[in-house]
Design a protein around this motif. Structure first.
Motif, PDB file in Angstrom:
ATOM      1  N   LEU A   1      14.661  16.003  15.774  1.00 49.61           N
ATOM      2  CA  LEU A   1      14.535  17.412  15.390  1.00 49.61           C
ATOM      3  C   LEU A   1      15.665  18.251  15.971  1.00 49.61           C
ATOM      4  CD1 LEU A   1      13.018  19.631  13.983  1.00 49.61           C
ATOM      5  CD2 LEU A   1      11.557  19.857  15.998  1.00 49.61           C
ATOM      6  N   GLU A   2      15.970  18.048  17.241  1.00 53.99           N
ATOM      7  CA  GLU A   2      17.050  18.824  17.858  1.00 53.99           C
ATOM      8  C   GLU A   2      18.388  18.508  17.203  1.00 53.99           C
ATOM      9  OE1 GLU A   2      16.191  17.434  21.811  1.00 53.99           O
ATOM     10  OE2 GLU A   2      15.581  19.432  22.430  1.00 53.99           O
TER      11      GLU A   2
ATOM     12  N   ASN B   1      18.458  20.113  13.715  1.00 57.37           N
ATOM     13  CA  ASN B   1      18.674  21.560  13.815  1.00 57.37           C
ATOM     14  C   ASN B   1      20.142  21.878  14.063  1.00 57.37           C
ATOM     15  OD1 ASN B   1      16.374  23.194  13.372  1.00 57.37           O
ATOM     16  ND2 ASN B   1      15.441  22.423  15.246  1.00 57.37           N
ATOM     17  N   THR B   2      20.790  21.070  14.901  1.00 59.39           N
ATOM     18  CA  THR B   2      22.213  21.268  15.163  1.00 59.39           C
ATOM     19  C   THR B   2      23.035  21.053  13.900  1.00 59.39           C
ATOM     20  OG1 THR B   2      21.947  20.562  17.462  1.00 59.39           O
ATOM     21  CG2 THR B   2      24.176  20.497  16.539  1.00 59.39           C
TER      22      THR B   2
ATOM     23  N   TRP C   1      22.005  21.327  10.768  1.00 52.76           N
ATOM     24  CA  TRP C   1      21.718  22.388   9.794  1.00 52.76           C
ATOM     25  C   TRP C   1      22.418  23.689  10.170  1.00 52.76           C
ATOM     26  CZ3 TRP C   1      16.004  20.592  10.003  1.00 52.76           C
ATOM     27  CH2 TRP C   1      15.838  19.520   9.113  1.00 52.76           C
ATOM     28  N   GLU C   2      22.413  24.028  11.445  1.00 53.25           N
ATOM     29  CA  GLU C   2      23.103  25.245  11.864  1.00 53.25           C
ATOM     30  C   GLU C   2      24.600  25.137  11.609  1.00 53.25           C
ATOM     31  OE1 GLU C   2      21.990  28.187  12.745  1.00 53.25           O
ATOM     32  OE2 GLU C   2      20.004  27.402  12.297  1.00 53.25           O
TER      33      GLU C   2
ATOM     34  N   ARG D   1      25.072  25.600   7.845  1.00 52.44           N
ATOM     35  CA  ARG D   1      24.897  27.010   7.474  1.00 52.44           C
ATOM     36  C   ARG D   1      26.174  27.805   7.755  1.00 52.44           C
ATOM     37  NH1 ARG D   1      19.522  26.727   9.724  1.00 52.44           N
ATOM     38  NH2 ARG D   1      17.930  27.029   8.129  1.00 52.44           N
TER      39      ARG D   1
ATOM     40  N   PRO E   1      13.602  27.848   9.567  1.00 55.90           N
ATOM     41  CA  PRO E   1      13.344  27.704  11.009  1.00 55.90           C
ATOM     42  C   PRO E   1      11.887  27.957  11.370  1.00 55.90           C
ATOM     43  CG  PRO E   1      15.355  28.961  10.630  1.00 55.90           C
ATOM     44  CD  PRO E   1      14.688  28.786   9.287  1.00 55.90           C
TER      45      PRO E   1
ATOM     46  N   LEU F   1      10.090  24.704  11.263  1.00 56.95           N
ATOM     47  CA  LEU F   1      10.492  23.782  12.312  1.00 56.95           C
ATOM     48  C   LEU F   1      10.024  24.225  13.692  1.00 56.95           C
ATOM     49  CD1 LEU F   1      14.121  23.094  11.070  1.00 56.95           C
ATOM     50  CD2 LEU F   1      12.068  21.757  10.643  1.00 56.95           C
ATOM     51  N   GLU F   2       9.684  25.494  13.852  1.00 61.90           N
ATOM     52  CA  GLU F   2       9.236  25.985  15.148  1.00 61.90           C
ATOM     53  C   GLU F   2       7.742  25.801  15.363  1.00 61.90           C
ATOM     54  OE1 GLU F   2      10.487  30.017  15.133  1.00 61.90           O
ATOM     55  OE2 GLU F   2      12.617  29.554  15.387  1.00 61.90           O
TER      56      GLU F   2
ATOM     57  N   GLY G   1      21.318  15.100   7.668  1.00 55.79           N
ATOM     58  CA  GLY G   1      20.564  16.335   7.516  1.00 55.79           C
ATOM     59  C   GLY G   1      20.269  16.699   6.073  1.00 55.79           C
TER      60      GLY G   1
END
Length: 324
Positions: A38-39, A42-43, A45-46, A49, A182, A185-186, A218
């Motif tokens: 997950l971490e 997220n990296t 995807w960011e 973006r 997000p 995911l949170e 991703g």
């Protein structure tokens, strides 16, 4: 202590210190390895973006509400999307589209041709609807307004809206670079499982949403909201990822379906034939022109104001502002 005993003790001390140093290095090495799926996702995807700042997308697409009485199940949709040559053979595309909405079967061509130009400064959609190649419409968002230009008999009607009021709604870059919200995911109850049928994918699940994603790149292969078979269920499927030099990954084939009790109620099917991410887009690209024959409808201040331009303009918003 003899000299021999002293050197023996010194030797063992050096060995112990060396082992401790090696163990410490190994612990540091392990903690420096990539963190959880997950971490890491997220990296990724960011990064994606922030990597996509503008784009021009040439597509074939269908955005339809399915007529009452036409019952296509989720399982049937999945089989249709897996048909060989769907993207390259017009007959196959027509068969699939007609199975989703029978009204498409006789239309020529069976898809809408759409070009989307999107940047931080504006949005422009240039669309020729399916079954009506002579019908050409423009939709733009720039400055403080949205503008929709459609054929109106032998001329055009240019309608001006406040942002968010035009139909269809304007798309964003994230409509092409589909990344999970997000907020999903949170969730504290998020569960991560490996997908048995594809070892490269993981499934991120909450009680109301699920995302199946390639754990290395991703790329989102499937995203759902709601529970299958209930009154409201939405599922997005993406395939054939296109990877660009800047790290942006876009789906060649995108399908979003809404279902009621396992029956397709509406859908959006998009095939990206050409994409140009992160290109420079001049501000004047988003301007909508109007001629003296066109009808302008201003819907930004309650009661619509209708008028015809007394002279041609390359920017209907500039003309509108000067007239008020």
């Amino acid at each position: 202590m003899t000299m021999k005993s002293f050197f023996r003790l010194l030797f063992f001390t050096i060995i112990i210190l060396a082992c401790a140093s090696s163990l410490r290095s190994e612990v540091i090495k392990q903690t420096d390895e990539p963190k959880s799926d997950l971490e890491r996702l997220n990296t990724i995807w960011e990064t994606q973006r922030s990597a996509l700042n503008s784009g021009i997308f040439h597509c074939r697409e269908l955005h339809r509400k399915v007529p009452d009485g036409h019952n296509t199940t989720l399982a049937e949709v999945i089989k249709l999307l897996a048909k060989p040559n769907l993207l390259d053979d017009e007959a196959v595309f027509r068969e699939v589209a007609g199975s989703l909405d029978p009204r498409i079967r006789g239309q020529q061509p069976p898809w809408s041709k759409a070009s989307y130009t999107i940047s931080q400064n504006g949005y422009l959609a240039d669309i020729v609807p399916s079954g009506n190649p002579g019908h050409h419409q423009l939709q733009s968002q720039y400055g403080l307004y949205e503008v929709l230009k459609r054929p109106f008999g032998p001329r055009y009607q240019v309608t001006i809206f406040l942002p968010g009021h035009a139909i269809p709604p304007a798309l964003s870059l994230e409509d092409f670079l589909f990344i999970p919200s997000p907020k999903i995911l949170e969730k504290a109850d998020l569960i991560i499982n490996q997908v048995e049928e594809d070892k490269n994918c993981v499934r991120l699940s909450t009680p109301h949403a699920e995302v199946v994603v390639d754990r290395l790149t991703g790329f989102v292969r499937k995203s759902t909201y709601g529970k299958h078979g209930t009154t409201i269920y939405q599922e997005t499927r993406q395939s054939l990822p296109i990877t660009f030099d800047d790290g942006v990954i876009l789906p060649k084939l995108y399908f979003m379906g809404r279902y009621r009790e396992d029956r397709l109620s509406s859908f959006r099917l998009r095939v990206i034939d050409e994409a140009k991410p992160n290109v420079e887009i001049p501000a004047e690209t988003f301007l909508i022109a109007a001629s003296t024959k066109d009808v302008v409808v201003d819907q930004t201040k309650g009661k619509p104001k209708v008028f015809q331009p007394p002279y041609p303009t390359i920017d209907v918003l500039e003309f509108m502002d000067s007239e008020q």
